[in-house]
Design an enzyme around this catalytic site. Structure first.
Site, mmCIF file in Angstrom:
data_model
loop_
_atom_site.group_PDB
_atom_site.id
_atom_site.type_symbol
_atom_site.label_atom_id
_atom_site.label_comp_id
_atom_site.label_asym_id
_atom_site.label_seq_id
_atom_site.Cartn_x
_atom_site.Cartn_y
_atom_site.Cartn_z
ATOM 1 N N ASN A 87 23.534 30.975 -24.501
ATOM 2 C CA ASN A 87 22.959 30.027 -23.550
ATOM 3 C C ASN A 87 23.534 30.279 -21.928
ATOM 4 O O ASN A 87 24.657 31.046 -21.817
ATOM 5 C CB ASN A 87 23.665 29.476 -23.939
ATOM 6 N N GLU A 136 34.628 14.250 -23.413
ATOM 7 C CA GLU A 136 33.775 13.929 -24.467
ATOM 8 C C GLU A 136 33.941 12.844 -24.935
ATOM 9 O O GLU A 136 33.512 11.578 -25.670
ATOM 10 C CB GLU A 136 32.599 14.822 -25.162
ATOM 11 N N TYR A 170 28.384 27.274 -36.445
ATOM 12 C CA TYR A 170 27.157 28.218 -36.529
ATOM 13 C C TYR A 170 26.411 27.234 -37.521
ATOM 14 O O TYR A 170 24.722 27.454 -37.988
ATOM 15 C CB TYR A 170 27.693 29.207 -36.564
#
Length: 178
Positions: A130, A165, A107
């Site tokens: 989000n 990922e 953050y």
């Protein structure tokens, strides 16, 4: 006239619920979470119309590109997005989209990226607000110490997405036990 179309998408992480306006995807959440109900109502109020089941070009493209992402053949999404939020949230979400596939940030770094280094809590709140999971990759935000932090779809899904990922096949080729 505004229209909102929703469709369910099957994934290794469970069903996803995608909702799109004529301009693009405005919601992508995991089925079975309370977030869907709240965010769906917010969209209906914002657009002034109900969400109807069906498909449009954006929901079909989302299903196709997510299929490629989960198969490991897509790293970047080209789907038109139509996120609903303040200018500040839009800037945070744009910064999230700039985090490269397989990378993570925290953050404080994200706040510095958007030019508000002291706005760490506001950036965290925008990240949490989000409504377009995976496509706006809030799962790539972790604690400054490297620990996994909260995720609307559940920490187990966040861990799975990050492992996927990173190419950790043992995590990314098998569905999660739900």
């Amino acid at each position: 006239m505004n229209t909102l179309i929703s469709q369910r998408i099957v994934s290794p992480l469970g069903e996803l619920y995608v909702c799109a306006s004529a301009r693009g995807v405005c919601l992508l959440e995991f089925a079975g979470t309370q977030r869907i109900v709240r965010e769906s109502r917010q969209l209906e109020r914002h657009f002034g119309c109900p969400i109807t089941l069906g498909e449009n070009e954006h929901t079909r493209q989302t299903a196709a590109e997510l299929g490629e992402y989960f198969a490991g053949t897509r790293r970047d999404f080209t789907i038109a997005l139509h996120p609903v939020g303040s200018d500040f949230r839009q800037r945070v979400w744009a910064a999230l989209r700039a985090i490269p596939y397989g990378a993570t940030t925290h953050y404080q770094a994200l706040a510095a990226t958007i030019g508000h280094p002291a706005a760490v809590r506001a950036v965290a709140a925008a990240n949490g607000a989000n409504a377009i999971a995976i496509l706006i990759p809030c799962h790539r935000v972790i604690g400054k110490d490297g620990a996994l932090t909260g995720y609307g779809g559940g920490i187990h899904r966040k861990a799975w997405l990050l492992a996927h990922e990173r190419g950790e096949d043992k995590h990314s080729t098998q569905p999660l036990p739900l």
